[in-house]
Design an enzyme around this catalytic site. Sequence first.
Site, short mmCIF file in Angstrom:
data_model
loop_
_atom_site.label_atom_id
_atom_site.label_comp_id
_atom_site.label_asym_id
_atom_site.label_seq_id
_atom_site.Cartn_x
_atom_site.Cartn_y
_atom_site.Cartn_z
N GLU A 259 -1.39 -10.93 -8.18
CA GLU A 259 -2.36 -10.19 -8.64
C GLU A 259 -2.96 -9.02 -8.58
OE1 GLU A 259 -5.27 -11.65 -5.66
OE2 GLU A 259 -7.43 -10.60 -6.24
N ASP B 103 0.93 -1.54 0.50
CA ASP B 103 -0.59 0.04 0.18
C ASP B 103 0.79 1.38 -0.05
OD1 ASP B 103 -2.39 -1.55 0.55
OD2 ASP B 103 -1.74 -1.95 2.24
#
Length: 227
Positions: free
Chosen positions: A197, A117
């Site tokens: 992903e 993040d």
Amino acid sequence: MRIRGRDKVPALLEMAAPILVDAEQDMVLPAGWLTGYDRLCLEVGCGRGSFICQMADHAPNTLFVAFEKFLEIIARAAALATAQGLQNARFIRTDAAKAEMVLPLHAFHVIYLNFSDPWPRRRNDIKRLTHQRYLQIYKKLLTADGWLEFKTDNATFFEWSVGSFQKAGWSVQAIDTNVSNTAPPGEEMSAKYAQTEYERRFRALGIPIRHLRAVPATLSGTEPPTH
Ligand SMILES: C[S@@+](CC[C@H](N)C(=O)[O-])C[C@H]1O[C@@H](n2cnc3c(N)ncnc32)[C@H](O)[C@@H]1O
């Protein structure tokens, strides 16, 4: 990361129980859980586990350990590894800040940070997984010849992270600001080219992927690892 299908989580946890520890409940790992392999590698923030499962499938003599702070997410990752029959993957639900309390020190050959993040607001920089407070922890986890690999789509976060590594005395040995979608022969399952992903989503949008390899201060001046 969005958390869907919470109702399936108990079944996933049961399915993956032998390879999943919730360190928010119990910080003691089962005896022998991390032994019996040639090398240990660690992914911090594994999400649903696509990367760690690819890596484990490709290198059966290496034990891949994955950290993830949300139980609902790591349950999916561990269930994926279980469904694939992978023997060499372990999953630990914890915040990376607690890594030293959970894992053996100086035991990991490589640490992977994939699409962590970015925490774009300046006041949140302490939460970035490339902040110096985390780099101090990673250094204690790595073996004497260990290193870290970091991949992101976020140019600002990447540049900030390069500075963070350098300020902490790490040697940033390889920077690629546009990782090719096609790996050189034999490198398809390297950390740089095995796609996560999140990476697949960003690549589909045409966003360049950035990658670097960094070595802690004590090893600065050594040759870059070739594997
Ligand atoms: C943006 S997702 C990327 C997931 C995966 N690495 C990928 O590339 O597809 C970041 C993941 O890191 C986890 N995470 C963030 N901070 C963490 C921390 N301090 N400790 C453990 N996991 C963390 C999040 O919960 C999330 O699942």
